[in-house]
Design a protein around this motif. Structure first.
Motif, PDB file in Angstrom:
ATOM      1  N   GLU A   1       0.833  -1.199   0.000  1.00 23.16           N
ATOM      2  CA  GLU A   1       0.000   0.000   0.000  1.00 23.16           C
ATOM      3  C   GLU A   1       0.866   1.246   0.000  1.00 23.16           C
ATOM      4  N   ALA A   2       0.237   2.354  -0.390  1.00 21.53           N
ATOM      5  CA  ALA A   2       0.878   3.657  -0.244  1.00 21.53           C
ATOM      6  C   ALA A   2       0.670   4.110   1.198  1.00 21.53           C
ATOM      7  N   ILE A   3       1.661   4.748   1.769  1.00 19.28           N
ATOM      8  CA  ILE A   3       1.553   5.278   3.132  1.00 19.28           C
ATOM      9  C   ILE A   3       0.549   6.419   3.125  1.00 19.28           C
ATOM     10  N   ASN A   4      -0.311   6.428   4.125  1.00 19.26           N
ATOM     11  CA  ASN A   4      -1.263   7.528   4.277  1.00 19.26           C
ATOM     12  C   ASN A   4      -0.494   8.846   4.278  1.00 19.26           C
ATOM     13  N   ILE A   5      -0.933   9.768   3.422  1.00 20.83           N
ATOM     14  CA  ILE A   5      -0.164  11.008   3.227  1.00 20.83           C
ATOM     15  C   ILE A   5      -0.093  11.868   4.490  1.00 20.83           C
ATOM     16  N   GLN A   6      -1.152  11.849   5.312  1.00 15.42           N
ATOM     17  CA  GLN A   6      -1.117  12.612   6.566  1.00 15.42           C
ATOM     18  C   GLN A   6      -0.127  11.985   7.552  1.00 15.42           C
ATOM     19  N   ASP A   7      -0.150  10.657   7.637  1.00 18.46           N
ATOM     20  CA  ASP A   7       0.788   9.976   8.538  1.00 18.46           C
ATOM     21  C   ASP A   7       2.220  10.184   8.077  1.00 18.46           C
ATOM     22  N   TYR A   8       2.426  10.190   6.775  1.00 22.01           N
ATOM     23  CA  TYR A   8       3.767  10.419   6.231  1.00 22.01           C
ATOM     24  C   TYR A   8       4.221  11.841   6.550  1.00 22.01           C
ATOM     25  N   GLY A   9       3.355  12.809   6.280  1.00 21.73           N
ATOM     26  CA  GLY A   9       3.705  14.209   6.514  1.00 21.73           C
ATOM     27  C   GLY A   9       3.994  14.512   7.977  1.00 21.73           C
ATOM     28  N   MET A  10       3.256  13.858   8.871  1.00 18.21           N
ATOM     29  CA  MET A  10       3.446  14.067  10.309  1.00 18.21           C
ATOM     30  C   MET A  10       4.484  13.105  10.894  1.00 18.21           C
ATOM     31  N   MET A  11       5.023  12.223  10.039  1.00 26.69           N
ATOM     32  CA  MET A  11       5.968  11.191  10.478  1.00 26.69           C
ATOM     33  C   MET A  11       5.382  10.398  11.656  1.00 26.69           C
ATOM     34  N   ASN A  12       4.120   9.989  11.493  1.00 29.76           N
ATOM     35  CA  ASN A  12       3.391   9.271  12.535  1.00 29.76           C
ATOM     36  C   ASN A  12       3.673   7.770  12.426  1.00 29.76           C
ATOM     37  N   GLY A  13       4.793   7.371  13.007  1.00 34.46           N
ATOM     38  CA  GLY A  13       5.203   5.975  12.961  1.00 34.46           C
ATOM     39  C   GLY A  13       4.207   5.049  13.622  1.00 34.46           C
ATOM     40  N   LYS A  14       3.558   5.520  14.682  1.00 35.12           N
ATOM     41  CA  LYS A  14       2.565   4.714  15.394  1.00 35.12           C
ATOM     42  C   LYS A  14       1.432   4.301  14.460  1.00 35.12           C
ATOM     43  N   ASN A  15       0.854   5.245  13.731  1.00 31.18           N
ATOM     44  CA  ASN A  15      -0.250   4.922  12.827  1.00 31.18           C
ATOM     45  C   ASN A  15       0.189   3.998  11.701  1.00 31.18           C
ATOM     46  N   VAL A  16       1.392   4.198  11.189  1.00 33.64           N
ATOM     47  CA  VAL A  16       1.866   3.360  10.089  1.00 33.64           C
ATOM     48  C   VAL A  16       2.081   1.923  10.575  1.00 33.64           C
ATOM     49  N   VAL A  17       2.631   1.757  11.766  1.00 32.56           N
ATOM     50  CA  VAL A  17       2.815   0.414  12.330  1.00 32.56           C
ATOM     51  C   VAL A  17       1.458  -0.241  12.575  1.00 32.56           C
ATOM     52  N   LYS A  18       0.536   0.509  13.155  1.00 25.24           N
ATOM     53  CA  LYS A  18      -0.798  -0.048  13.410  1.00 25.24           C
ATOM     54  C   LYS A  18      -1.465  -0.487  12.113  1.00 25.24           C
ATOM     55  N   HIS A  19      -1.323   0.316  11.080  1.00 25.47           N
ATOM     56  CA  HIS A  19      -1.914  -0.042   9.785  1.00 25.47           C
ATOM     57  C   HIS A  19      -1.256  -1.296   9.219  1.00 25.47           C
ATOM     58  N   ALA A  20       0.045  -1.408   9.354  1.00 24.54           N
ATOM     59  CA  ALA A  20       0.750  -2.607   8.885  1.00 24.54           C
ATOM     60  C   ALA A  20       0.242  -3.852   9.607  1.00 24.54           C
ATOM     61  N   LEU A  21       0.038  -3.750  10.897  1.00 24.17           N
ATOM     62  CA  LEU A  21      -0.452  -4.895  11.672  1.00 24.17           C
ATOM     63  C   LEU A  21      -1.872  -5.272  11.249  1.00 24.17           C
ATOM     64  N   GLU A  22      -2.708  -4.264  10.966  1.00 24.37           N
ATOM     65  CA  GLU A  22      -4.062  -4.525  10.466  1.00 24.37           C
ATOM     66  C   GLU A  22      -4.006  -5.257   9.124  1.00 24.37           C
ATOM     67  N   LEU A  23      -3.133  -4.801   8.242  1.00 24.89           N
ATOM     68  CA  LEU A  23      -2.993  -5.420   6.925  1.00 24.89           C
ATOM     69  C   LEU A  23      -2.530  -6.876   7.054  1.00 24.89           C
ATOM     70  N   LEU A  24      -1.591  -7.126   7.966  1.00 26.36           N
ATOM     71  CA  LEU A  24      -1.095  -8.483   8.169  1.00 26.36           C
ATOM     72  C   LEU A  24      -2.191  -9.387   8.703  1.00 26.36           C
ATOM     73  N   GLU A  25      -2.975  -8.856   9.638  1.00 25.74           N
ATOM     74  CA  GLU A  25      -4.079  -9.631  10.206  1.00 25.74           C
ATOM     75  C   GLU A  25      -5.099  -9.997   9.118  1.00 25.74           C
ATOM     76  N   LYS A  26      -5.425  -9.041   8.272  1.00 30.66           N
ATOM     77  CA  LYS A  26      -6.359  -9.263   7.156  1.00 30.66           C
ATOM     78  C   LYS A  26      -5.790 -10.283   6.174  1.00 30.66           C
ATOM     79  N   ASN A  27      -4.495 -10.172   5.907  1.00 29.26           N
ATOM     80  CA  ASN A  27      -3.839 -11.044   4.938  1.00 29.26           C
ATOM     81  C   ASN A  27      -3.788 -12.491   5.444  1.00 29.26           C
ATOM     82  N   ARG A  28      -3.648 -12.647   6.744  1.00 22.78           N
ATOM     83  CA  ARG A  28      -3.577 -13.998   7.328  1.00 22.78           C
ATOM     84  C   ARG A  28      -4.968 -14.630   7.437  1.00 22.78           C
ATOM     85  N   GLY A  29      -5.981 -13.746   7.621  1.00 29.42           N
ATOM     86  CA  GLY A  29      -7.353 -14.216   7.836  1.00 29.42           C
ATOM     87  C   GLY A  29      -7.985 -14.673   6.614  1.00 29.42           C
TER      88      GLY A  29
END
Length: 103
Positions: free
Chosen positions: A75-103
């Motif tokens: 995926e493309a990184i959310n532009i707001q999270d990228y601009g704010m360098m919000n590592g927390k949101n990007v990690v959380k999104h990655a974990l959500e994607l992994l959970e969806k991918n495994r399910g």
């Protein structure tokens, strides 16, 4: 260990975000490996990634990278999270994607 590959134009602008993501992962005791590369290396470097994120400046490559890795979240990184360098949101999104991918 979860491995996230970040790609951007030259692999430089994602370095700060990479550090923020690793800092957040430590606070939640997540074994995370985040690495940044230029988009030119995505086909090689993305092979052993669990998630591949594209920086906003290379998001136009999204379909091509998704086709290269049909079995993993890309995926493309959310532009707001990228601009704010919000590592927390990007990690959380990655974990959500992994959970969806495994399910």
């Amino acid at each position: 260990m979860t491995k996230i590959v970040l790609v951007c134009s030259a692999g430089m602008s994602t370095s700060l975000l990479m550090n923020k993501m690793e800092e957040y992962a430590q606070t939640i005791h997540l074994d995370l490996d985040v690495v940044a590369y230029p988009i030119a290396e995505v086909n090689e470097k993305g092979q052993d990634a669990d998630v591949v994120f594209l920086g906003p400046q290379v998001r136009f490559n999204l379909n091509k990278v998704q086709q290269a890795f049909p079995d993993k979240p890309v995926e493309a990184i959310n532009i707001q999270d990228y601009g704010m360098m919000n590592g927390k949101n990007v990690v959380k999104h990655a974990l959500e994607l992994l959970e969806k991918n495994r399910g």
